[in-house]
Design an enzyme around this catalytic site. Structure first.
Site, PDB file in Angstrom:
ATOM      1  N   ASP A  96       0.886  -1.320  -0.207  1.00  0.00           N
ATOM      2  CA  ASP A  96       0.070  -0.003   0.110  1.00  0.00           C
ATOM      3  C   ASP A  96       0.994   1.469   0.092  1.00  0.00           C
ATOM      4  O   ASP A  96       2.049   1.269   0.249  1.00  0.00           O
ATOM      5  CB  ASP A  96      -1.008  -0.057   1.204  1.00  0.00           C
ATOM      6  CG  ASP A  96      -0.223  -0.188   2.560  1.00  0.00           C
ATOM      7  OD1 ASP A  96       0.872  -0.877   2.614  1.00  0.00           O
ATOM      8  OD2 ASP A  96      -0.575   0.418   3.495  1.00  0.00           O
ATOM      9  N   GLU A 154      -0.841  -2.008   5.233  1.00  0.00           N
ATOM     10  CA  GLU A 154       0.230  -2.155   6.558  1.00  0.00           C
ATOM     11  C   GLU A 154      -0.012  -0.558   7.215  1.00  0.00           C
ATOM     12  O   GLU A 154       0.071  -0.583   8.194  1.00  0.00           O
ATOM     13  CB  GLU A 154       1.618  -2.161   6.032  1.00  0.00           C
ATOM     14  CG  GLU A 154       2.537  -2.441   7.015  1.00  0.00           C
ATOM     15  CD  GLU A 154       2.857  -1.202   7.996  1.00  0.00           C
ATOM     16  OE1 GLU A 154       2.811  -1.265   9.271  1.00  0.00           O
ATOM     17  OE2 GLU A 154       2.819  -0.049   7.221  1.00  0.00           O
TER      18      GLU A 154
END
Ligand SMILES: [Zn+2]
Ligand SMILES: [Zn+2]
Length: 404
Positions: A96, A154
């Protein structure tokens, strides 16, 4: 992390290790840079990695012998089963990006305004794809199974790791490794984080103390939330000094205390917020118990009501000592002993820590060259770090499967 710590000249391009595997790693050099640039140009925020997940899944399928499963909507696991039986090892890369407007000046900068790979997860994803491609070419000689874990989200609590674990898709995995790029370490150097706690947990609380407003000259008519809050702040200082075992790392910092507007008015309420850091599960639990007890009892003693929101963030990463040993030897063989060094515990927190619920874990860092820190708009991870990352990952996975 102080720059001076990392500034020792560690990096050299030569490789001490030879063999077929290294040659194969070299063959993906162009691929990993190309993948990294694509990912960097097309960042997606946590829990929204739809195109990234698809890109990774398609790439894994294109290698021809990797089974692709989707443990959550935007995450991907590639499973490579070796021709020979053996253990199962996982390697995790997060995918991400962050809500940060990029200011790197890269020719392959983010095409999405306000979103960029300011934490280097594009590097992690590209490296693990490279590792998957190299190992997929070695299926015949591979002894055991490899899980390439491409994790979403995350950066955003509660994090993607927990969703992947809850999916049950990691059942049977015997060990899980992970890596993170960190600047101000020579690009492509490998930092071996310590055994035991390798990061801190990131918890905290939000507290509202409900007192009773009154005239400043008539305190007996009110319940003073400022005095109550002050007692709490002072008593919290005794948790680390009187309750935590000396030598154990623990921090309580009250970063917010807001109440009142005028010198002659006792306000009705006070709002406090604090950050709490620990590195072991035992101390983490102790801190929560003591903080809750102090807040409850001080408020009761003062006749104040309160609302407490105690927030548990990511726990501390717990690095397995045997896996660290294995990873260090493997990394030295893969990129040369001069490029591998012992690194101190990370101050940041990481949801990689949750994988310890599944299997023993080891987390390491990969130098990404000089520049601003992770999460800064100018964070510039250097392409030249990618190949050493792949070399280390491949060697660690092979050594683990070969029982080294
Ligand atoms: Zn980050
Ligand atoms: Zn990160």
């Amino acid at each position: 992390m102080k720059k001076s710590y990392w500034s020792v000249a560690l990096f050299c391009c030569c490789l001490s290790a030879a063999g077929a595997q290294q040659t194969d790693v070299q063959s993906v050099a162009g691929n990993v840079v190309e993948w990294r640039h694509h990912l960097h140009e097309n960042p997606e925020l946590s829990f929204k990695e739809y195109n990234t997940g698809r890109y990774v899944a398609d790439m894994l399928r294109s290698f021809g012998n990797i089974e692709v499963v989707r443990p959550a909507e935007t995450s991907v696991i590639g499973i490579l089963r070796g021709a020979k039986p053996g253990r199962t090892v996982g390697f995790r890369a997060d995918m991400d990006a962050l809500p940060v407007q990029e200011e790197t000046g890269f020719s392959f900068a983010s095409k999405t305004p306000g979103v960029s790979h300011a934490c280097g997860h594009d590097m992690h994803t590209a490296m693990l794809l490279g590792t998957a491609k190299v190992l997929s070419g070695m299926q015949e000689e591979l002894q055991g199974t490899v899980y390439f874990i491409f994790q979403h989200a995350e950066e955003k609590s509660p994090g993607g790791a927990l969703q992947i674990i809850k999916s049950g898709k990691l059942k049977g995995v015997d060990a899980i490794f992970g890596a993170h790029v960190i600047p101000n370490m020579p690009a492509g150097s490998i930092g071996m984080l310590p055994a035991g706690a390798a990061s801190s947990s990131s918890d905290g609380f939000f507290l509202t103390i409900q007192g009773k407003g009154s005239h400043g000259s008539m305190p007996q008519m009110g319940v003073d939330p400022i005095v109550t809050g002050s007692e709490i702040v002072m008593m919290l200082q005794t948790v680390v000094s009187r309750n935590v075992t000396p030598g154990e790392m623990a921090v309580v910092s009250v970063g917010k205390f807001q109440s009142g507007d005028a010198p002659n008015v006792i306000p009705g309420k006070a709002e406090l917020a604090a950050s709490i850091r620990t590195v072991t599960p035992e101390t983490r639990k102790l801190m929560e118990e003591r903080v809750r007890s102090i807040i409850g009892h001080v408020c009761e003693a003062n006749g104040a009501a309160y609302k407490l929101d105690y927030v548990l963030g990511y726990p501390a990463i717990q690095n397995d000592a045997a896996l660290r040993e294995l990873a260090k030897k493997a990394a030295m063989e893969a990129v040369g002993a001069k490029n591998v060094f012992d690194a101190p515990r990370l101050s940041a927190s990481e949801d990689f820590s949750y994988y310890a619920q599944v299997a023993p874990t080891y987390f390491m860092i990969v130098g990404s060259g000089d520049g601003p820190p992770n999460h800064n708009p100018g964070f510039r991870a250097d392409d030249s770090a990618l190949l050493n990352g792949v070399k280390a990952e491949v060697r660690i996975i092979l050594d683990y499967l070969n029982g080294k």
